[in-house]
Write a protein that holds these residues in place. Structure first.
Motif, PDB file in Angstrom:
ATOM      1  N   PRO A  75       0.822  -1.208   0.000  1.00 15.02           N
ATOM      2  CA  PRO A  75       0.000   0.000   0.000  1.00 15.02           C
ATOM      3  C   PRO A  75       0.862   1.267   0.000  1.00 15.02           C
ATOM      4  O   PRO A  75       0.434   2.308  -0.500  1.00 15.02           O
ATOM      5  CB  PRO A  75      -0.842  -0.121   1.276  1.00 15.02           C
ATOM      6  N   ASP A  78       1.195   2.773  -3.344  1.00 13.27           N
ATOM      7  CA  ASP A  78       0.071   3.632  -3.721  1.00 13.27           C
ATOM      8  C   ASP A  78       0.219   5.019  -3.103  1.00 13.27           C
ATOM      9  O   ASP A  78      -0.018   6.031  -3.766  1.00 13.27           O
ATOM     10  CB  ASP A  78      -1.252   3.006  -3.288  1.00 13.27           C
ATOM     11  N   VAL A  79       0.641   5.069  -1.847  1.00  7.04           N
ATOM     12  CA  VAL A  79       0.856   6.350  -1.173  1.00  7.04           C
ATOM     13  C   VAL A  79       1.967   7.126  -1.875  1.00  7.04           C
ATOM     14  O   VAL A  79       1.850   8.335  -2.079  1.00  7.04           O
ATOM     15  CB  VAL A  79       1.182   6.158   0.330  1.00  7.04           C
ATOM     16  N   THR A  83      -1.304   9.242  -3.179  1.00  2.00           N
ATOM     17  CA  THR A  83      -2.649   8.864  -2.769  1.00  2.00           C
ATOM     18  C   THR A  83      -2.678   8.643  -1.264  1.00  2.00           C
ATOM     19  O   THR A  83      -1.812   7.955  -0.727  1.00  2.00           O
ATOM     20  CB  THR A  83      -3.082   7.552  -3.464  1.00  2.00           C
ATOM     21  N   CYS A  85      -4.124   6.644   1.671  1.00  2.00           N
ATOM     22  CA  CYS A  85      -4.732   5.312   1.751  1.00  2.00           C
ATOM     23  C   CYS A  85      -5.171   5.024   3.183  1.00  2.00           C
ATOM     24  O   CYS A  85      -4.366   5.134   4.112  1.00  2.00           O
ATOM     25  CB  CYS A  85      -3.740   4.236   1.314  1.00  2.00           C
ATOM     26  N   TYR A  87      -7.187   1.912   5.093  1.00  2.00           N
ATOM     27  CA  TYR A  87      -7.792   0.594   5.063  1.00  2.00           C
ATOM     28  C   TYR A  87      -8.030   0.170   6.506  1.00  2.00           C
ATOM     29  O   TYR A  87      -7.111  -0.290   7.180  1.00  2.00           O
ATOM     30  CB  TYR A  87      -6.882  -0.413   4.362  1.00  2.00           C
TER      31      TYR A  87
END
Length: 138
Positions: A75, A78-79, A83, A85, A87
């Motif tokens: 993840p 993605d960061v 972004t 994130c 979850y």
């Protein structure tokens, strides 16, 4: 003054007396305590090598040695792509190739990018939880 404002004021007051690596350790430790994470870290990115290196890491309320990890399948990748994130649960089922999260027994994940003065992502702040995140109103 509400609890959030009081905590923020205490963090700012504490950070004024810290510089360099001590600044990041203090910031990470205080953030860790405020959000009740199991693991909290600030990391810098090495885009060319597609890795991240923690510059301050707190585990269960204690500052520990830093480490480097590959961003592939995480993840944090993605960061690093700019972004935020969040979850609250099941992070390992969403990122099944992230063996580090699996080994750490992580259930919940929060990550946000850090930007330099030109707006480029240069690092990230991450909080990891062994149990599902029940209060996302931080």
């Amino acid at each position: 003054m509400n609890a959030f404002d009081k905590n923020l004021a205490n963090i700012i007051k504490s950070l004024k007396s810290n510089y360099g690596q001590d600044f990041f350790k203090s910031l990470t430790l205080q953030l860790h305590e405020l959000i009740h994470a199991d693991y909290t870290f600030i990391a810098k990115l090495d885009v060319k090598r597609h890795v991240s290196q923690t510059i301050s890491l707190v585990v269960d309320g204690v500052v520990v040695d830093n480490f480097e990890y590959d961003l592939a399948g995480t993840p944090c990748a993605d960061v690093s792509g700019d972004t935020v994130c969040i979850y609250p649960k099941n992070i390992c089922s969403l990122y099944p190739s992230d063996q580090l999260l699996i080994d750490m027994g992580v259930e919940g994940y929060i990550g946000t990018p850090l930007h330099d003065s030109s707006g480029a992502v240069f690092g990230l702040v991450v909080a990891l939880y062994k149990l599902p995140i029940s209060d996302t109103d931080y």
